[in-house]
Write a protein that holds these residues in place. Sequence first.
Motif, PDB file in Angstrom:
ATOM      1  N   ASP A  40      -1.320   6.901   4.954  1.00  0.00           N
ATOM      2  CA  ASP A  40      -1.113   6.192   3.692  1.00  0.00           C
ATOM      3  C   ASP A  40       0.388   5.998   3.404  1.00  0.00           C
ATOM      4  OD1 ASP A  40      -2.293   5.373   0.931  1.00  0.00           O
ATOM      5  OD2 ASP A  40      -0.704   6.799   0.450  1.00  0.00           O
ATOM      6  N   ASP A  42       2.079   5.756   0.610  1.00  0.00           N
ATOM      7  CA  ASP A  42       2.599   6.661  -0.426  1.00  0.00           C
ATOM      8  C   ASP A  42       2.806   8.065   0.132  1.00  0.00           C
ATOM      9  OD1 ASP A  42       2.649   4.648  -2.313  1.00  0.00           O
ATOM     10  OD2 ASP A  42       0.671   5.141  -3.136  1.00  0.00           O
ATOM     11  N   ASP A  45       5.923   8.105   2.117  1.00  0.00           N
ATOM     12  CA  ASP A  45       7.083   8.173   1.214  1.00  0.00           C
ATOM     13  C   ASP A  45       7.315   9.605   0.737  1.00  0.00           C
ATOM     14  OD1 ASP A  45       8.090   5.608   1.210  1.00  0.00           O
ATOM     15  OD2 ASP A  45       6.871   4.928  -0.467  1.00  0.00           O
ATOM     16  N   ARG A  46       6.232  10.333   0.437  1.00  0.00           N
ATOM     17  CA  ARG A  46       6.370  11.729  -0.007  1.00  0.00           C
ATOM     18  C   ARG A  46       6.982  12.578   1.100  1.00  0.00           C
ATOM     19  NH1 ARG A  46       1.170  10.903  -1.921  1.00  0.00           N
ATOM     20  NH2 ARG A  46       0.226  12.459  -0.534  1.00  0.00           N
TER      21      ARG A  46
END
Length: 246
Positions: A40, A42, A45-46
């Motif tokens: 994913d 997101d 990005d984390r």
Amino acid sequence: MSFNKLPSPKEDARAVFEVLKRGGIAIIPMSVGYGITAIDPDALDRIFCTKRREPHKRHAMVGSYFLHRDIHVLPPKEADMVKLLTVDLNLPLGIVAPYRLDHPILQKLPPKILAQSVVGDTLAMLVNGGALLEELSRLAALEKLPLMGSSANITGKGTKTVVEDIEPEILEVADIVIDYGRQKFHHPRASSTMIDFRKIEVLRFGACYDVVQDALRRFYGVKLPDDPRTSTLSSGQTCANRMNDF
């Protein structure tokens, strides 16, 4: 005394894949040290933020020899070199090569994540990271999902070969952690050897580098530089390394 669950690569890969498909993050064992992976955007990005990555750092694709053949584009001689190292000699290797932008897996990467995963016209892919990685890559490829990641550590702090050494903030961001104990290529250094096969340039001196160096010299007459151990970081990175922590 407590004991860990015995490794079961196929079963563990399925469990990890279900977490990743739901947008989760996994820390997994690789023969060259522990990695942190996601599908994913997101979640990727984390990972990027938690690792405190600098803008020039890149995600790598977690793959297999067959996925490499499907996505990377190399002339016959260079393609044969990759086969020698990863199939015939079964070595872990970070392959950097031009890629097919029209490949259905890469088409699923948002522009921002794609930009964080390529350098110019090249994409890095880790091959032969171990049985769990092979199965995880197979599952992701079947569903045409991009499995991306890097090493499970704060940037610049070195690849970890046991879970106990992974920084707490890295462990906390993961939704699942698979612990197989100390990984195979922990000595003399972890992390994969990484080669740009467009021009046969060493981007990182890592696991099994001496075998890679000898094989390319012996069978292809290619002379790679000696490993400058005195100028490398503990993770196997050189100061000029342009790629990620894998």
